[in-house]
Design an enzyme around this catalytic site. Sequence first.
Site, mmCIF file in Angstrom:
data_model
loop_
_atom_site.group_PDB
_atom_site.id
_atom_site.type_symbol
_atom_site.label_atom_id
_atom_site.label_comp_id
_atom_site.label_asym_id
_atom_site.label_seq_id
_atom_site.Cartn_x
_atom_site.Cartn_y
_atom_site.Cartn_z
ATOM 1 N N SER A 1 6.593 -0.425 10.123
ATOM 2 C CA SER A 1 5.230 -0.289 9.607
ATOM 3 C C SER A 1 5.087 1.117 9.034
ATOM 4 O O SER A 1 5.659 2.072 9.582
ATOM 5 C CB SER A 1 4.231 -0.480 10.746
ATOM 6 O OG SER A 1 2.973 0.055 10.394
ATOM 7 N N SER A 2 4.296 1.239 7.966
ATOM 8 C CA SER A 2 4.058 2.579 7.390
ATOM 9 C C SER A 2 3.365 3.475 8.410
ATOM 10 O O SER A 2 3.446 4.699 8.329
ATOM 11 C CB SER A 2 3.185 2.474 6.139
ATOM 12 O OG SER A 2 3.798 1.630 5.218
ATOM 13 N N LEU B 1 6.743 3.263 1.407
ATOM 14 C CA LEU B 1 7.643 2.125 1.612
ATOM 15 C C LEU B 1 8.697 2.408 2.668
ATOM 16 O O LEU B 1 9.195 3.525 2.784
ATOM 17 C CB LEU B 1 8.326 1.780 0.284
ATOM 18 C CG LEU B 1 7.372 1.500 -0.880
ATOM 19 C CD1 LEU B 1 8.167 1.214 -2.145
ATOM 20 C CD2 LEU B 1 6.435 0.355 -0.571
ATOM 21 N N HIS B 2 9.020 1.374 3.435
ATOM 22 C CA HIS B 2 10.097 1.445 4.419
ATOM 23 C C HIS B 2 11.012 0.234 4.204
ATOM 24 O O HIS B 2 10.769 -0.567 3.277
ATOM 25 C CB HIS B 2 9.528 1.489 5.846
ATOM 26 C CG HIS B 2 8.499 0.432 6.113
ATOM 27 N ND1 HIS B 2 8.811 -0.912 6.160
ATOM 28 C CD2 HIS B 2 7.161 0.507 6.312
ATOM 29 C CE1 HIS B 2 7.724 -1.604 6.402
ATOM 30 N NE2 HIS B 2 6.696 -0.779 6.490
ATOM 31 N N GLN C 1 -3.075 -12.059 7.895
ATOM 32 C CA GLN C 1 -3.251 -11.756 6.465
ATOM 33 C C GLN C 1 -2.559 -12.821 5.613
ATOM 34 O O GLN C 1 -3.108 -13.311 4.628
ATOM 35 C CB GLN C 1 -2.676 -10.376 6.151
ATOM 36 C CG GLN C 1 -2.555 -10.085 4.666
ATOM 37 C CD GLN C 1 -2.160 -8.659 4.377
ATOM 38 O OE1 GLN C 1 -2.987 -7.766 4.483
ATOM 39 N NE2 GLN C 1 -0.912 -8.431 4.006
ATOM 40 N N ASP D 1 2.094 -9.236 9.109
ATOM 41 C CA ASP D 1 0.640 -9.406 8.991
ATOM 42 C C ASP D 1 0.362 -10.905 8.958
ATOM 43 O O ASP D 1 0.011 -11.476 7.918
ATOM 44 C CB ASP D 1 0.146 -8.707 7.727
ATOM 45 C CG ASP D 1 0.339 -7.203 7.815
ATOM 46 O OD1 ASP D 1 -0.343 -6.566 8.618
ATOM 47 O OD2 ASP D 1 1.206 -6.679 7.091
ATOM 48 N N HIS E 1 9.424 -3.154 3.565
ATOM 49 C CA HIS E 1 8.976 -3.422 2.186
ATOM 50 C C HIS E 1 10.170 -3.747 1.293
ATOM 51 O O HIS E 1 10.089 -4.630 0.431
ATOM 52 C CB HIS E 1 8.293 -2.189 1.588
ATOM 53 C CG HIS E 1 6.986 -1.831 2.215
ATOM 54 N ND1 HIS E 1 6.806 -0.703 2.962
ATOM 55 C CD2 HIS E 1 5.795 -2.456 2.185
ATOM 56 C CE1 HIS E 1 5.554 -0.636 3.363
ATOM 57 N NE2 HIS E 1 4.914 -1.686 2.919
ATOM 58 N N MET F 1 0.850 -1.193 0.000
ATOM 59 C CA MET F 1 0.000 0.000 0.000
ATOM 60 C C MET F 1 0.890 1.249 0.000
ATOM 61 O O MET F 1 0.443 2.344 0.355
ATOM 62 C CB MET F 1 -0.942 -0.015 1.195
ATOM 63 C CG MET F 1 -1.914 -1.195 1.143
ATOM 64 S SD MET F 1 -3.454 -0.939 2.013
ATOM 65 C CE MET F 1 -2.875 -0.657 3.661
ATOM 66 N N GLY G 1 4.629 -9.889 3.884
ATOM 67 C CA GLY G 1 5.368 -9.853 5.142
ATOM 68 C C GLY G 1 4.713 -10.705 6.225
ATOM 69 O O GLY G 1 3.488 -10.793 6.310
HETATM 70 O O1 PAF Z 1 -0.299 -5.708 3.539
HETATM 71 C C1 PAF Z 1 -0.694 -4.792 2.787
HETATM 72 O O2 PAF Z 1 0.005 -3.806 2.547
HETATM 73 C C2 PAF Z 1 -2.081 -4.892 2.157
HETATM 74 O O3 PAF Z 1 -2.991 -5.486 3.024
HETATM 75 C C3 PAF Z 1 -2.081 -5.614 0.791
HETATM 76 C C4 PAF Z 1 -1.646 -7.060 0.911
HETATM 77 C C5 PAF Z 1 -1.145 -4.872 -0.166
HETATM 78 C C6 PAF Z 1 -3.488 -5.606 0.188
HETATM 79 O O4 PAF Z 1 -3.968 -4.304 0.013
#
Ligand code: PAF
Length: 289
Positions: A188-189, A33-34, A156, A153, A37, A30, A150
């Site tokens: 984290s952003s 970036l850090h 996720q 999360d 990422h 999203m 990552g």
């Molecule tokens: O982890 C993230 O940055 C977001 O949830 C993702 C996977 C890019 C989906 O929007």
Amino acid sequence: MQIARTKAEIRKLCTQWRDPATPVILVPTMGFLHDGHLSLMRLARQQAGPEGRVIASIFVNPTQFGPGEDFDSYPRDETRDFDLLRAEGIDAIFAPEASEVYDPEAQTIVETTELAKTLIGKLRPGHFRGVATIVTKLFNIIRPDAAVFGEKDYQQLAVIRTMTRDLDMGIDIIGAPIQREADGLAMSSRNVRLTSEDRAAAPILSRALDQAEAMAPSGITASRLRSHVRAMLEAEPRARVQSVDIRDAATLATISGPLTRPAVILLAVSFGKVFLIDNRVVQPAQEIP
Ligand code: PAF
């Protein structure tokens, strides 16, 4: 002519035809970036090999934010992101507008029915539906061979692995280790939105995880370990503890008795309006199969 009777057979054939020497690896982000990422980009490059292609997507996905969450204030800096990705040697960036991604007439969503309802899914209803839907769309648009996400999360990653398996997407999901600041705070952003006082207090998450990791092999039960971690977080006056959970690291099933298999400790803590998460996989004294 070849006849394939199994998914594995037909997939193998198609992969050979698509030129395995040049895999395409996607790193969805999203933006803002850090170094965390950038570590995903480097892992993608390593996995892609010299001939492969790495694509980064930058899209602050509106459908994974609930009403009153931080979609509008989520940090954005596209110019800086593009410079960082150029310096990493990324082959392509996909950075669409929301109107390009979502058809106003769209009727289809993707949801992992059970995993999406638990843990962060309880705190952020609809969040994982938004994530699963956008990741599916990115996979369908880009059709990568693999994608990197990552491990910060954790849930996720579990949702995406489950969805990829359940829907036979045939895309390898690669997990990348959490990157931390020197004081232990997971990158984290959202960290840039912490006040200086909250930024100084926030490493309590990683200190609580360090302690839990040290205590886990002692034979302590999951419930006692959870109470210990919660008490440590609650002793920090700036922290608003949203959830502390200890789950089976492989399945995310609940555990209350002694740890018999690797477990994951999942934290969600707010500092002011900033919602932070962190996690650690811990090992039992003795693994019982
Ligand atoms: O982890 C993230 O940055 C977001 O949830 C993702 C996977 C890019 C989906 O929007």
